[in-house]
Design a protein around this motif. Structure first.
Motif: not given
Length: 894
Positions: A257-270
C-alpha cells in the motif's frame, strides 16, 4: 460582630481597619492554605537549596540527591504542577547562580539536571534553558524525570536544531541526546512524539531499528497521516520509512500500500517479488487489481515462483474474475432483474406538478434513456433495451432496433452502451458487440468500437482482443469511427502503459493534417494509458502538436482536451512537471496559461500542498477584462479540489474556499465551482454538498446550473441516495421545458442508481489512504469536458460520459477462502473513526451494523471481522480479502 462594626464604620474607619489588618498579617500567613506535609516539604526544599549554595562538595552532593529524589517521586494531576517544582520556582535564580560558580564535576552535572527540570516551569519562551542545562548535565536516564519533561526537552531540541542548521553550527550533541530520548518514547507509547522529534532533526531512518511488533502499527499510521502535511521531498522520506518498517515486520500487504501511495513501480515490483507466502501474494494481487496496476509477473515475481501460482496470480491482477464476483454479489443481494429508465425517472411521483407532455425532442430523450439504461444495468449482462432475450430472438422480435431510434451520435452512444451493460465480461460481451462492427452506419461502428473499449476497461485478457479489434479502425478516414476506436483504446488500456497503443496513437497527435478534434481524443487516450508515468514520447508528441497548431485551432475547446491529456501523464508526479511547465510558457498565448494551470494542478493532485492551493486561489482572484480570455480559471478552481483530495481537513478547507469563490468569483470561476464540489465528494453525497449543488442547479447562469446537475450525479453515483433522487425528480419537473438541462437531469438520475447501487466512482480506497490514478483520470476527463459542455456532453460527443467507466468499481467487501471460493462471515460495518495518535486500543468504527459478507461499503465506511475464527490477510477489509483459519480459535470464544 467585628464585621458588623466595620460595615457600620465610615470610609476613614474602614481604611484604618484594612491597614491594621494588613500589618497584623505575617508574611508566613501566605502559606496558611498549605497542609502540614506541604509546609514541611517546602521548608525542607529551602534548606536543601541553602545547603547546595554553601559550596561544600559533600553536603552539596547529598542535598542535590535529596532534591532529585523529591522531584522524581512527586505525583500530580494532569492539570497542576508537581509540588516540589512549584516550591522550587522561587529558588531557580539562586540555583542558576550556584551552577555558574560550581566547578566541573559530578555535582555540577547533577545540579544541571535539576535546573533542566525546573526550567520547564520557570524559563522564558525562546531561552531553551531546559535543553541548555541538559547538555551541561548527564545525558543518561533522560526518561527518569517523567514524560512531560521529555516532551518539553524534545520540543526545545527541534527549535535548537533548526537554529543551528541555519547558522551552519555543529549538531552532534543534540543528536546524541535524541538517541537517548528515542528509545524512551518508543517504549512508552509515545510513537508520535518520537516521529516528530526525528522529523525535526532529520534522522527519520533511526526509527526503523526501534520499532517492534507491538508499536509498528501506531507508528506507521502516524507516519502515513503526516505525509499530507509535509513539503515535497519530506513526504516521500516519511513513506519510505513506513515502507521499511512494514517490510521489516513482514507486513507485505501494508508495505505494498505504501509503495502504491508513493507511485513507485520499482518498489511495487520488489515488494511482490520478495513476498514468499503464496496466499499473501494473492492478496497483493487483489490490491494491485483494485488500484488498476498492470504488472507483468514474468520479470517481477522471481524465478522461484511456481508456474501454476504465477498463472493464478496473473489472473487475479488482470481482474479476469471481476465480472463473476460482481454478479455473485448482485445475486446475493437479489438485484439481478434489469431496470428500465422509467423505473429510475419515477415521473409518476411528480405528476401534477409538471405539465403533461414535456417539451423535449424525442432524440434527446432517447439518448438520455440510453445512458440511464447503460449506467443502471452496468455489468449485469442484460437489460430491456439493448440485449435480446433468447425467446424474443427466436420469435423474431428484435429489440436492438433501439439503436436506430437515435440520431447520429445517439447511435454511437447506444451501440457503446452494450459495452457498459456487459462490463468486464469479455467472453459474454464480445459476441453481442461483434455484429455491429460490420454495420454500414459509421456511427454504429464507432459505438461498437467504443463498446469494445468499455467492455475491456480494467480487465486484461490473455488474448488481448481489444487491440486486435480496434487497431485497423484507428487509420480510417471517417473521424467518427476514428474517435470511437481511439476512445475505446484509451479506456481498454487505461493504466496499462501498453507501448503498442502509444506507438499507434502518437502519429495521430503529431500529424497537422488530422483535425484537432481527433488529435485531442488521441491525447486524452494517451493520458489514460500512461497516466502518472511522465511517458517521454507521449509528452513530446503532445507538446509538439500544441506548438504546430494554428491560433484558430488552439482557440477551439479541443485544444484544452489535448492539454488535459498532457496533464494526465504527470498526474501526482509533483516536481517532475516543472520542465514541461516551462515549455508550456512558450506556447501560443491562447493555450499557454491554460496549459500551465492544468499541468500544475494535475501534478500535485491529492498531495494536499498548501502552497499550490494558495497559488490557485490567487489565480482565481485575478481580474481579467475580457472574460473569454480567462478560460484557465476553470481548471484553477477545479485544481483547488484536486490538490486538497488527500485528507479530510484539506477537503473541509477547500469547501470553505469554494464557497468564497462562489460569492466573489467571476463567471468562469463560478461555473467551475460545482465541478470542484463534485470532485471533493465523488460518490459521497454529504448534506452540505447536496444542498450547495441543489442551490446552484437553480442558478440564473445556465452553465452553472448545467454543471451543478452533472455534479449532483457524480456525488451520488452508485449510492441510491433517496434524498438526492428526490431532488433530481423535482429538478426534472422544474426543467421540463429546457431540453439540455432535462437531459442532464436524466443522466444524473442514472448515475445515482448506477449498477443498482453496487458500483461507485470514488477514486480513494483502502481507508482513503490510496488514490487510484486511473479512476481519477476517468473522472477528470469528464469534468474537464464540462468546461465546454455545449461541444461535448451537450453537443456532438455526449459519449464522453463513458470516460467514467475508468472510475467504476464495485463498492463491495467480499471474503474468500484460501482456495479463492466465497466464504460468508460476519463483519461489522460502520463509520470509520480516525485513530491516529490515540492512546490504547481505540474503537475504529462507530454506529456499526453486523452483516454477513458480501456487503456493500460506502465512502467513509470501515469493516472489521466479527469473528475470531478467521484471520484476514489484509489489515484493511475492502474489496476482496482472503481469510485463513485462526489456529488459536476456540469454539467457546464466540
Amino acid at each position: 460582630m467585628v464585621e458588623d462594626k466595620v460595615q457600620d464604620a465610615g470610609p476613614d474607619d474602614k481604611k484604618k481597619a484594612a491597614v491594621k489588618k494588613k500589618k497584623l498579617k505575617p508574611e508566613e500567613e501566605k502559606d496558611a492554605d498549605l497542609s502540614e506535609e506541604d509546609l514541611e516539604l517546602k521548608s525542607n526544599l529551602a534548606l536543601m537549596v541553602s545547603r547546595i549554595a554553601e559550596g561544600d562538595p559533600g553536603v552539596q552532593a547529598l542535598a542535590l540527591q535529596s532534591v532529585s529524589t523529591e522531584i522524581r517521586s512527586a505525583t500530580t494531576s494532569m492539570t497542576s504542577v508537581p509540588k516540589p517544582l512549584k516550591f522550587l520556582i522561587s529558588h531557580y535564580q539562586t540555583l542558576a547562580e550556584v551552577f555558574e560558580k560550581t566547578p566541573d564535576g559530578k555535582n555540577k552535572q547533577q545540579l544541571a539536571d535539576t535546573l533542566s527540570v525546573l526550567a520547564i516551569t520557570t524559563s522564558k519562551e525562546g531561552e531553551r534553558a531546559c535543553l541548555k542545562y541538559r547538555l551541561s548535565g548527564s545525558k543518561d536516564e533522560v526518561g527518569s524525570w517523567g514524560h512531560e519533561y521529555v516532551r518539553s526537552l524534545s520540543g526545545e531540541i527541534g527549535q535548537e536544531y533548526n537554529s543551528r542548521r541555519e547558522k551552519e553550527e555543529p549538531v552532534e550533541d543534540l543528536l546524541e541526546l535524541v538517541a537517548k530520548i528515542l528509545p524512551y518514547h518508543m517504549s512508552h507509547n509515545a510513537e508520535p512524539e518520537a516521529v516528530d522529534l526525528l522529523l525535526e532533526t532529520e534522522k527519520l531512518e533511526w526509527l526503523v531499528q526501534h520499532v517492534d511488533a507491538k508499536n509498528y502499527g501506531r507508528t506507521c499510521l502516524y507516519l502515513v497521516s503526516c505525509c499530507a502535511y509535509l513539503p515535497e521531498g519530506d513526504d516521500k522520506a516519511v513513506l519510505q520509512t513506513a515502507y521499511d518498517i512494514y517490510s521489516k515486520q513482514g507486513q507485505e500487504a501494508d508495505a505494498l500500500r505504501i509503495a502504491l501511495k508513493m507511485n513507485d513501480t520499482e518498489l511495487v515490483k520488489r515488494t511482490v517479488a520478495s513476498c514468499e507466502d503464496a496466499l499473501i501474494k494473492k492478496q497483493l494481487g487483489y490490491l494491485l487489481a483494485r488500484q488498476g496496476v498492470a504488472l507483468n509477473l514474468e520479470d517481477t515475481a522471481g524465478a522461484s515462483m511456481d508456474e501454476d501460482l504465477q498463472m493464478e496470480l496473473q489472473e487475479i491482477i488482470s481482474n479476469s474474475k471481476l465480472s463473476e464476483l460482481y454478479l455473485s454479489l448482485a445475486r446475493d443481494l437479489d438485484v439481478m432483474e434489469a431496470k428500465l429508465p422509467e423505473e429510475v425517472y419515477k415521473t409518476h411521483l411528480v405528476e401534477g406538478r409538471a405539465p403533461a407532455g414535456p417539451a423535449v425532442d424525442s432524440a434527446r430523450q432517447n439518448l438520455a434513456s440510453t445512458f440511464v439504461n447503460a449506467f443502471v444495468n452496468a455489468g449485469f449482462g442484460h437489460d430491456k433495451l439493448m440485449t435480446v432475450e433468447p425467446e424474443a430472438e427466436a420469435s423474431g422480435s428484435d429489440r436492438v432496433h433501439w439503436i436506430f431510434k437515435n440520431k447520429d451520435q445517439g447511435k454511437t452512444a447506444a451501440a457503446a452502451s452494450l459495452g457498459m451493460i456487459t462490463l468486464w465480461d469479455i467472453e459474454g460481451g464480445l459476441p453481442l458487440i461483434d455484429k455491429y462492427l460490420y454495420s454500414k452506419d459509421n456511427h454504429v461502428v464507432a459505438g461498437a468500437l467504443l463498446a469494445v473499449g468499455i467492455l475491456n476497461c480494467g480487465v486484461q485478457h490473455e488474448n488481448d482482443p481489444a487491440y486486435a479489434l480496434l487497431y485497423d479502425f484507428v487509420e480510417k478516414h471517417d473521424p467518427v469511427v476514428r474517435i470511437g476506436a481511439i476512445m475505446g483504446l484509451g479506456l481498454a488500456y487505461a493504466g496499462t502503459q501498453k507501448e503498442e497503443v502509444g506507438d499507434l496513437l502518437t502519429p495521430l497527435i503529431t500529424d497537422p493534417d488530422i483535425s484537432i478534434e481527433v488529435a485531442s481524443f488521441a491525447a486524452v487516450a494517451l493520458g489514460l494509458v500512461f497516466v502518472g508515468t511522465c511517458h517521454a514520447s507521449s509528452v513530446e508528441a503532445i507538446l509538439q502538436a500544441l506548438m504546430l497548431r494554428g491560433e484558430a485551432e488552439l482557440a477551439e475547446p479541443w485544444a484544452k482536451q489535448m492539454v488535459l491529456g498532457l496533464g494526465l501523464l504527470f498526474l501526482g508526479k509533483q516536481g517532475a512537471v516543472e520542465a514541461t511547465v516551462e515549455v508550456a510558457k512558450t506556447l501560443n498565448e491562447r493555450i499557454s496559461k491554460y496549459g500551465q494551470v492544468v499541468l500544475q494542478t494535475l501534478a500535485y493532485a491529492g498531495t494536499g500542498d498548501v502552497l499550490q492551493i494558495q497559488s490557485l486561489l490567487a489565480t482565481c482572484g485575478e481580474h481579467i477584462e475580457v472574460e473569454e480570455n480567462a478560460a484557465w480559471k476553470g481548471p484553477a478552481t477545479l485544481g483547488i479540489a484536486l490538490v486538497a483530495l488527500s485528507e479530510e481537513l484539506g477537503i473541509s478547507m477547500a469547501h470553505r474556499a469554494l464557497e468564497h469563490l462562489l460569492q466573489y468569483g467571476e463567471p468562469s470561476v463560478r461555473r467551475a465551482v460545482p465541478l470542484a464540489l463534485a470532485l471533493l465528494n465523488v460518490s459521497n453525497p454529504t448534506l452540505g454538498s447536496m444542498d450547495a449543488l441543489s442551490r446552484l442547479s437553480h442558478d440564473t447562469d445556465v452553465e452553472v446550473a448545467q454543471n451543478a446537475v452533472v455534479s449532483l450525479g457524480i456525488i451520488g453515483a452508485g449510492t441510491n441516495n433517496a434524498r438526492l433522487a428526490g431532488m433530481l425528480r423535482s429538478l426534472g419537473s422544474y426543467y421540463y421545458k429546457e431540453p439540455t438541462l432535462l437531459f442532464l437531469v436524466r443522466i444524473a438520475q442514472g448515475l445515482v442508481h448506477m449498477g443498482k447501487g453496487l458500483l461507485n466512482l470514488a477514486p480513494t480506497h483502502t481507508d482513503g489512504h490510496l488514490l487510484s490514478g486511473v479512476q481519477l483520470a476517468g473522472i477528470l476527463a469528464l469534468l474537464h469536458s464540462c468546461f465546454d459542455l455545449k461541444s461535448s456532453l451537450g453537443g456532438k460527443h455526449p459519449y464522453v460520459l463513458y470516460y467514467l467507466t475508468a472510475a467504476m468499481r464495485p463498492r463491495m467487501l467480499m471474503t474468500v477462502d484460501t482456495a479463492g471460493k466465497l466464504l460468508p462471515v460476519s463483519v461489522r460495518v460502520g463509520q470509520a473513526i480516525d485513530t491516529v495518535a490515540q492512546a490504547g486500543r481505540p474503537k475504529t468504527i462507530t454506529g456499526f451494523q453486523t452483516h454477513t459478507t458480501p456487503v456493500l461499503l460506502s465512502v467513509g465506511d470501515r469493516a472489521e471481522l466479527a469473528t475470531n475464527k478467521y484471520l484476514p490477510l489484509s489489515s484493511v477489509l475492502e474489496g476482496i480479502v482472503i481469510l485463513k483459519e485462526n489456529p488459536d480459535y476456540v469454539e467457546s470464544q464466540e
